[in-house]
Design an enzyme around this catalytic site. Structure first.
Site, short mmCIF file in Angstrom:
data_model
loop_
_atom_site.label_atom_id
_atom_site.label_comp_id
_atom_site.label_asym_id
_atom_site.label_seq_id
_atom_site.Cartn_x
_atom_site.Cartn_y
_atom_site.Cartn_z
N ALA A 66 44.65 53.91 39.31
CA ALA A 66 45.74 53.82 38.33
C ALA A 66 46.21 55.24 38.02
O ALA A 66 45.45 56.19 38.14
CB ALA A 66 45.25 53.14 37.06
N GLY A 109 41.82 51.73 40.96
CA GLY A 109 42.81 50.72 41.35
C GLY A 109 43.08 50.72 42.85
O GLY A 109 43.48 49.70 43.42
N GLU A 112 40.51 48.60 44.19
CA GLU A 112 40.86 47.23 43.79
C GLU A 112 42.00 46.69 44.66
O GLU A 112 42.02 45.50 45.00
CB GLU A 112 41.20 47.20 42.30
CG GLU A 112 39.94 47.41 41.45
CD GLU A 112 40.24 47.75 39.99
OE1 GLU A 112 41.02 48.67 39.75
OE2 GLU A 112 39.67 47.07 39.11
N GLU A 132 36.00 54.81 37.32
CA GLU A 132 36.56 54.67 35.97
C GLU A 132 35.58 55.09 34.88
O GLU A 132 35.98 55.57 33.82
CB GLU A 132 37.01 53.22 35.72
CG GLU A 132 38.25 52.79 36.49
CD GLU A 132 37.95 52.20 37.86
OE1 GLU A 132 36.85 52.40 38.39
OE2 GLU A 132 38.86 51.55 38.41
#
Ligand code: CAA
Length: 258
Positions: A66, A109, A112, A132
């Site tokens: 992210a 992300g 992910e 994270e």
């Protein structure tokens, strides 16, 4: 259609390629990028000329997660009202095969996004991680749920709790990726597979993906029921008649998506 954070290309028959294109931010997945990927996949879903999509990044970075700078501006209410989960869901709902071609970092992300792909080809320099925890957060796009279902508890716990990365060979052993190749071959190999899949009967491909993914989220009996219904439905398709006829007549089938 032009996009600000991705490029799209359809050089191989039946295959659309999405290239993440924010090199200045290590392809960090800001909300615009996620929405552009979701838009392209929704259009590709409706386009009968596209049988599979390859998603890739750059030679050194697939995606570094992210966008931390964008995320920093959001408080709890901002996170709660964020559109990002909606875009992730749109990506997950893509009904055709999504093939990841990953070189370099696939973090947060980015990892992910790898788990949203149906098949992943990794260059042997690829690195996967859920860092994270170093930011005082946890994975927020399915990482805790999909990672543990994919690689199992010991490795998922190690990755999410320590933030340590794993290399491509470890990812292969852990079933996070399907193949490891030399980095120069990653995109080419993903295209080969995508083209092969795009030449298969599309309704069968779609139902196979749906049935396989269901196994992640349901009990065996319900999964077997879904499989049986999909199998039965396929008996009503022209492509199934064509596939069987071509086998009997010792010729190549010509699938029409009906
Ligand atoms: N968001 C925003 N910008 C990022 C970024 C990210 N996730 N990752 C890298 N960048 C930017 C850096 O800020 C830097 O930009 P500037 O030159 O303008 O400062 C540029 O990309 C290059 O980064 P580095 O200088 O850090 O490059 P490096 O080679 O030293 O390190 C790296 C590479 C290991 C990938 C490192 O950049 C890094 O650790 N990035 C963050 C990875 C991360 O924590 N990801 C998780 C994000 S949270 C998340 O994803 C939540 C979720 O599940 C939804």
């Amino acid at each position: 259609m032009t996009y600000q954070t991705i490029n799209t290309q359809s050089a191989t028959k039946g295959v659309l390629t999405i290239t993440l294109n924010r090199p200045e931010a290590f392809n960090a997945l800001n909300t615009l990028l996620l929405s552009e990927v979701a838009d392209v996949l929704e259009q590709a879903d409706k386009d009968s000329d596209i049988g599979a999509v390859v998603i890739t990044g750059g030679p050194k970075v697939f995606a570094a997660g992210a966008d931390i700078k964008e995320m920093a501006a959001l408080d709890a209410v901002g996170v709660m009202n964020d559109d990002r989960p909606k875009h992730w869901r749109r990506i997950y709902q893509f009904s055709k095969p999504l093939i990841g071609a990953v070189n370099g970092y696939a973090l947060g992300g980015g990892c992910e996004l790898v788990m949203h792909c149906d098949i992943v080809i990794a260059g042997d320099s690829a690195l996967f991680g859920q860092p994270e925890i170093n930011l005082g957060i946890i994975p927020g796009a399915g990482g805790t749920q999909r990672l543990i279902r994919t690689v199992g508890k010991p490795l998922a716990m190690k990755m999410v709790l320590s933030g340590e990365m794993i290399d491509a060979q470890t990812a292969l052993q852990a079933n996070l990726v399907a193949e490891v190749v030399i980095p120069e071959r990653t995109i080419e190999r993903a295209h080969e597979l995508a083209a092969k899949i795009a030449s298969k009967p599309p309704i069968a491909v779609r139902l196979a993906k749906e049935a396989l993914l269901k196994a992640f989220e349901t009990d065996l009996e319900s999964g077997l029921n879904l499989e049986r219904k999909a199998f039965t439905l396929l008996a009503a398709t022209e492509d199934r008649n064509e596939g069987i006829a071509a086998f009997m007549e010792k010729r190549k089938p010509e699938f029409k998506g009906r």
